[in-house]
Design an enzyme around this catalytic site. Structure first.
Site, PDB file in Angstrom:
ATOM      1  N   LEU A  61       0.841  -1.199   0.000  1.00 22.31           N
ATOM      2  CA  LEU A  61       0.000   0.000   0.000  1.00 22.31           C
ATOM      3  C   LEU A  61       0.877   1.250   0.000  1.00 22.31           C
ATOM      4  O   LEU A  61       1.856   1.328   0.748  1.00 22.31           O
ATOM      5  CB  LEU A  61      -0.910  -0.009   1.233  1.00 22.31           C
ATOM      6  CG  LEU A  61      -1.958  -1.123   1.240  1.00 22.31           C
ATOM      7  CD1 LEU A  61      -2.577  -1.269   2.620  1.00 22.31           C
ATOM      8  CD2 LEU A  61      -3.028  -0.854   0.181  1.00 22.31           C
ATOM      9  N   HIS A  70       2.049 -10.913   9.362  1.00 20.53           N
ATOM     10  CA  HIS A  70       3.027 -11.526   8.457  1.00 20.53           C
ATOM     11  C   HIS A  70       3.544 -12.820   9.084  1.00 20.53           C
ATOM     12  O   HIS A  70       3.826 -12.856  10.282  1.00 20.53           O
ATOM     13  CB  HIS A  70       4.182 -10.560   8.193  1.00 20.53           C
ATOM     14  CG  HIS A  70       5.157 -11.090   7.189  1.00 20.53           C
ATOM     15  ND1 HIS A  70       4.790 -11.385   5.889  1.00 20.53           N
ATOM     16  CD2 HIS A  70       6.477 -11.407   7.294  1.00 20.53           C
ATOM     17  CE1 HIS A  70       5.839 -11.845   5.235  1.00 20.53           C
ATOM     18  NE2 HIS A  70       6.875 -11.871   6.062  1.00 20.53           N
TER      19      HIS A  70
HETATM   20  C1  GAR Z   1      -1.187 -15.393   6.257  1.00 17.88           C
HETATM   21  O1  GAR Z   1      -0.210 -16.363   6.519  1.00 17.88           O
HETATM   22  C2  GAR Z   1      -0.600 -14.010   6.381  1.00 17.88           C
HETATM   23  O2  GAR Z   1       0.332 -13.884   7.413  1.00 17.88           O
HETATM   24  C3  GAR Z   1       0.047 -13.855   5.025  1.00 17.88           C
HETATM   25  O3  GAR Z   1      -0.910 -14.351   4.130  1.00 17.88           O
HETATM   26  C4  GAR Z   1      -1.579 -15.452   4.774  1.00 17.88           C
HETATM   27  C5  GAR Z   1      -3.067 -15.292   4.582  1.00 17.88           C
HETATM   28  O4  GAR Z   1      -3.751 -16.436   5.048  1.00 17.88           O
HETATM   29  N1  GAR Z   1       0.413 -12.504   4.762  1.00 17.88           N
HETATM   30  C6  GAR Z   1       1.553 -12.176   4.165  1.00 17.88           C
HETATM   31  O5  GAR Z   1       2.331 -12.993   3.718  1.00 17.88           O
HETATM   32  C7  GAR Z   1       1.818 -10.690   4.049  1.00 17.88           C
HETATM   33  N2  GAR Z   1       3.094 -10.479   3.499  1.00 17.88           N
HETATM   34  P1  GAR Z   1      -5.326 -16.418   5.161  1.00 17.88           P
HETATM   35  O6  GAR Z   1      -5.853 -15.856   3.835  1.00 17.88           O
HETATM   36  O7  GAR Z   1      -5.722 -17.839   5.332  1.00 17.88           O
HETATM   37  O8  GAR Z   1      -5.701 -15.550   6.318  1.00 17.88           O
END
Ligand code: GAR
Length: 204
Positions: free
Chosen positions: A94, A110
């Site tokens: 963002l 994260h």
């Molecule tokens: C989660 O592991 C979150 O930490 C990650 O995406 C996944 C979403 O899982 N975010 C990142 O990697 C941000 N850089 P979900 O859709 O099952 O909540």
């Protein structure tokens, strides 16, 4: 007072579901005012529909600049009047065109510890590094998003997750996600009930 959350999610939405469930059973004194996704097919939008929560797709238009997209996204999110904007698997960086509207209000999750493995596929990269003998653990973090840095900002919470000798990517991912669900809900509960808890700098 019940706090209003707007959740931004690009994918599966298991963390969104943990938030919805915690709001429903009273563990989190908040309501999800809306779920916004950049992907029309995000399972997160389906989860919102099922929970009778407004679900909005804001897709990037052909040729639209990142800044213009972010301004449009900010307008949508502002319309739901959030106390907190939660990035739960939001996979776009963002710009200040969005962040400038929500100073100190944007929370990101994260699947790695602070300063480690920013960007996509952090769990897979941690597992690969473990296979190569370069690490024995990873973790999760929740932090504020104050600028355009990737998965970087004042840290609100962390939790370590060991990488076991017999872990596959899938078993590791399952434990990381399980940890995320707990840490994200706990952090949001504190933000909603006692934001001054974070006096070490994040919200000072
Ligand atoms: C989660 O592991 C979150 O930490 C990650 O995406 C996944 C979403 O899982 N975010 C990142 O990697 C941000 N850089 P979900 O859709 O099952 O909540």
């Amino acid at each position: 007072m019940t706090r209003r959350l707007v959740v931004l999610a690009s994918g599966t939405g298991s963390n969104l579901q943990a938030i919805i469930d915690a709001c429903t059973d009273g563990a989190l004194p908040a309501e999800v005012a809306a779920v916004v996704s950049d992907r029309a097919d995000a399972l997160a939008l389906r989860r919102a529909h099922l929970a009778c929560i407004p679900a909005v797709h804001v897709g990037r238009r052909d040729g639209e600049s990142r800044a213009d997209y972010d301004a449009r996204l900010a307008e949508v999110v502002t319309g739901f009047d959030p106390h907190w904007v939660v990035l739960a698997g939001w996979m776009r960086v963002l710009t200040m065109n969005f962040l400038g509207w929500f100073p100190g209000m944007v929370v990101n999750l994260h699947p790695a510890l602070p300063g480690e493995l920013p960007g996509v596929h952090a769990i897979e990269r941690a597992w690969n590094e473990a296979q190569a003998g370069h690490r024995t653990g990873t973790g999760v973090m929740v932090h504020l998003v104050s600028d355009e840095g990737v998965d970087d900002g004042p840290v609100l919470a962390t939790a370590a997750v060991p990488i076991l000798a017999d872990d596959t990517v899938d078993t590791l991912a399952e434990r990381v996600h399980h940890t995320e669900h707990r840490v994200l809900v706990d952090t949001l509960r504190t933000l909603c009930t006692d934001p001054h808890h974070f006096t070490h700098g994040a919200l000072a």
